[in-house]
Design an enzyme around this catalytic site. Sequence first.
Site, PDB file in Angstrom:
ATOM      1  N   CYS B 103      84.968  66.203  22.534  1.00  0.00           N
ATOM      2  CA  CYS B 103      85.315  66.967  23.736  1.00  0.00           C
ATOM      3  C   CYS B 103      84.023  67.155  24.484  1.00  0.00           C
ATOM      4  CB  CYS B 103      85.934  68.316  23.369  1.00  0.00           C
ATOM      5  SG  CYS B 103      86.133  69.384  24.817  1.00  0.00           S
ATOM      6  N   CYS B 106      83.724  70.851  26.419  1.00  0.00           N
ATOM      7  CA  CYS B 106      83.466  72.060  25.615  1.00  0.00           C
ATOM      8  C   CYS B 106      83.528  71.674  24.138  1.00  0.00           C
ATOM      9  CB  CYS B 106      84.427  73.191  25.966  1.00  0.00           C
ATOM     10  SG  CYS B 106      86.142  72.726  26.132  1.00  0.00           S
ATOM     11  N   SER B 107      84.555  72.101  23.412  1.00  0.00           N
ATOM     12  CA  SER B 107      84.651  71.709  22.005  1.00  0.00           C
ATOM     13  C   SER B 107      86.112  71.755  21.567  1.00  0.00           C
ATOM     14  CB  SER B 107      83.791  72.598  21.122  1.00  0.00           C
ATOM     15  OG  SER B 107      84.116  73.953  21.350  1.00  0.00           O
ATOM     16  N   CYS B 108      87.031  71.277  22.426  1.00  0.00           N
ATOM     17  CA  CYS B 108      88.464  71.260  22.129  1.00  0.00           C
ATOM     18  C   CYS B 108      88.701  70.498  20.825  1.00  0.00           C
ATOM     19  CB  CYS B 108      89.237  70.617  23.263  1.00  0.00           C
ATOM     20  SG  CYS B 108      89.147  71.609  24.759  1.00  0.00           S
TER      21      CYS B 108
END
Lengths: 122, 206
Positions: B103, B106-108
Amino acid sequence: MTIETSNQCMTAAAAKALLQQGLSCQVNSDLPPQFQVGDLVQAKVVHPATYTRLPRYVRGKVGTVMQDHGVYVFPDTVGQRLATKPQHVYSVRFSAQALWGQAAPASDALYLDLFDDHLEVP
Amino acid sequence: MTTHHHRPESEIALRVKAIESLLVEKGIVDPAALDTIIEHYEHQVGPHVGAQIVAKAWVDPDFKRRLLADGTGAIAELGLTGFSSEHMIVVENTATVHNLIVCTLCSCYPWAILGLPPTWYKSLAYRSRAVIEPRSVLAEFGLVLPDTVEVRVWDSNADLRYLVLPERPDGTDGLSEEALAALVTRNAMIGTAKVQPPSAPTPIAA
């Protein structure tokens, strides 16, 4: 149109329900898609100062629509609490060379999920 | 008697504590809700959930077909959906295609399926390099792929979450679904590793 956010304190029961059931971003809608599977699409060259899910590295690049995921709320406007603006989301395949140049392996590819508002006809 | 040294808490831990006590004091956050969420991610969900899905797909061809065609629906059959895994796409690694999840924005991550993401998944280095030089990143994870394998990077930039269905390793024909699940690692379901065959049993009188 603005989206209201509740200031209500979340209870433990509500937290449990949210963890188990999740929070769907999909919208039941018969809104027609702007693009079809197999279409060539170009990511728009835009530089919004506000929130967007259109990564900078893909802007201006041409890819192929591989799948229509259906209709979802649009994070670019939801993120600003402006509107849900539901629209189709597509899985778009970009070749590694289209993104990074001829030095990238010819076989490799990158898949992004892009909204109608992120795309135009090349 | 030994002297017990208390290390001072890190700045970030102190900051989180300060914010938490303020939020609780002002009645914005209910500590019981916080405890529910922490308990959930510490004890309920984690990579073992994803491993269960992968093992089922390995032993049940009909389930595998449904999983690849409609990840969300097939995972819901097992009752394993949840927050941040509402819309699931499952991509299959084969002898000719290797999938890698990232991702960049962000950090999905599929929290209900894999638990909370590892620190490296959230690092700027992984997020930027996985898209532009996935083969170098994989090599640093110890996975060198031949040119005959197509690398597909999936950037989870919208609301869909991704799970890699790794290849079933050789030498696992007789294994139960449960034993197969025990072989499946978190990194194999992100795409930074392959599932390794079970190690040969150590002879008792070696």
